[in-house]
Scaffold this active site. Structure first.
Site, PDB file in Angstrom:
ATOM      1  N   SER A  41       0.804  -1.226   0.000  1.00  0.00           N
ATOM      2  CA  SER A  41       0.000   0.000   0.000  1.00  0.00           C
ATOM      3  C   SER A  41       0.834   1.271   0.000  1.00  0.00           C
ATOM      4  O   SER A  41       0.318   2.349  -0.308  1.00  0.00           O
ATOM      5  CB  SER A  41      -0.934   0.016   1.216  1.00  0.00           C
ATOM      6  OG  SER A  41      -0.206   0.138   2.413  1.00  0.00           O
ATOM      7  N   LYS A 118       1.002   4.515   7.012  1.00  0.00           N
ATOM      8  CA  LYS A 118       0.490   5.318   5.903  1.00  0.00           C
ATOM      9  C   LYS A 118       1.137   6.702   5.975  1.00  0.00           C
ATOM     10  O   LYS A 118       1.858   7.029   6.904  1.00  0.00           O
ATOM     11  CB  LYS A 118      -1.031   5.476   5.990  1.00  0.00           C
ATOM     12  CG  LYS A 118      -1.834   4.192   6.083  1.00  0.00           C
ATOM     13  CD  LYS A 118      -1.848   3.409   4.787  1.00  0.00           C
ATOM     14  CE  LYS A 118      -2.669   2.125   4.946  1.00  0.00           C
ATOM     15  NZ  LYS A 118      -2.644   1.287   3.726  1.00  0.00           N
TER      16      LYS A 118
END
Length: 277
Positions: A41, A118
């Site tokens: 990701s 993230k």
């Protein structure tokens, strides 16, 4: 006499192990936490198999700073909430420092409690939206410039055997997988790489207004990331409370392209001590 010496030696060994575990626990709780990248990701900033240490001093300490020890294969599931849940609930931190937009952050998922990594995109009070694949903050598009193509081998990756998604369609094992690469410049001047695979639902979103004391996170591999664009109750991340931040990722120590970090012959020679931008 020999029996007493044997007992004494065993006791010294036990004490040494206990002291070592205590020191390791303090190190992991207060200073740095190891983290191995399990998914794609955050490509191409972080690759599956990157091993890094998270700087836990960057934002101060909360209940989330306590380590989680989760080893399903042997039935161990000790969560930070189990150890330090008494400090949860006030969304505050000890020696708290404010995260900066563009930081790559490890945090506890608001529902599952699992560690996620993230990039910090939205600050408290801001309005975040994706329009046609372009990030908008408070109604203004961020600067995005083309940066060529990201290429990788189309093959199972990491211990989970995850296959990459490709902009050039479904390709067979051993073929080259392409993704469009762009440079995104956030307000404040932080520039970083993002990847684009195709136009999909997450490229056009509603306006998300970040609550006070919370943050909005997104993966750099924009079309292959479960992040704040999806509410946590719908298997996304949603808004992340300040107290759930664990630390900032600053540098990759080493990286393994194989199924295990112990397979040293698969280590990527170009990623030793790589600075995370």
């Amino acid at each position: 006499m020999a029996t007493e010496e044997k007992k004494g030696g065993l006791w010294e060994t036990i004490k040494t192990i206990v002291y070592a575990l205590l020191i390791a626990g303090v190190f992991r709780t207060l200073l740095f936490q190891p983290f191995w990248i399990p998914s794609g990701s955050m490509k191409d900033t972080l690759l599956i198999g990157d091993f890094l240490f998270v700087n836990k001093m960057a934002y101060g300490y909360s209940y989330a700073s306590c380590p989680s020890v989760i080893i399903p294969s042997v039935g161990i599931n000790v969560d930070a909430q189990d150890l330090c849940g008494w400090a949860d609930g006030d969304n505050a931190r000890l020696f708290g420092g404010e995260p900066q937009r563009g930081d790559v952050v490890v945090f506890r998922h608001p529902v599952s409690g699992r560690d996620f990594i993230k990039r910090l995109i939205g600050l408290p009070g801001e309005r975040i939206q994706m329009r046609n694949g372009v990030l908008h903050i408070d109604g203004q598009p961020v600067e995005v410039t083309p940066d060529g193509t990201f290429e990788e081998l189309a093959a199972p990756q990491g211990p989970q055997g995850l296959r990459p998604r490709c902009a050039n369609g479904t390709v067979g094992d051993g073929a080259t997988c392409h993704k469009e690469k762009l440079i995104e410049t956030l307000p404040g001047g932080v520039s970083h790489s993002i990847l684009n695979i195709s136009m999909q639902g997450s490229d056009n979103t509603p306006v998300y207004t970040v609550p006070e004391g919370h943050y909005f996170f997104m993966g750099d591999n924009r079309d292959n990331s479960s992040d704040s664009r999806v509410p946590s109750i719908a298997n996304g991340v949603g808004f992340v409370p300040y107290e759930n931040l664990i630390g900032r990722a600053d540098r990759v120590m080493f990286s393994s392209a194989g199924r295990s970090m112990l397979y040293f012959w698969t280590w990527r020679s170009d990623r030793f001590f790589e600075k995370i931008e």
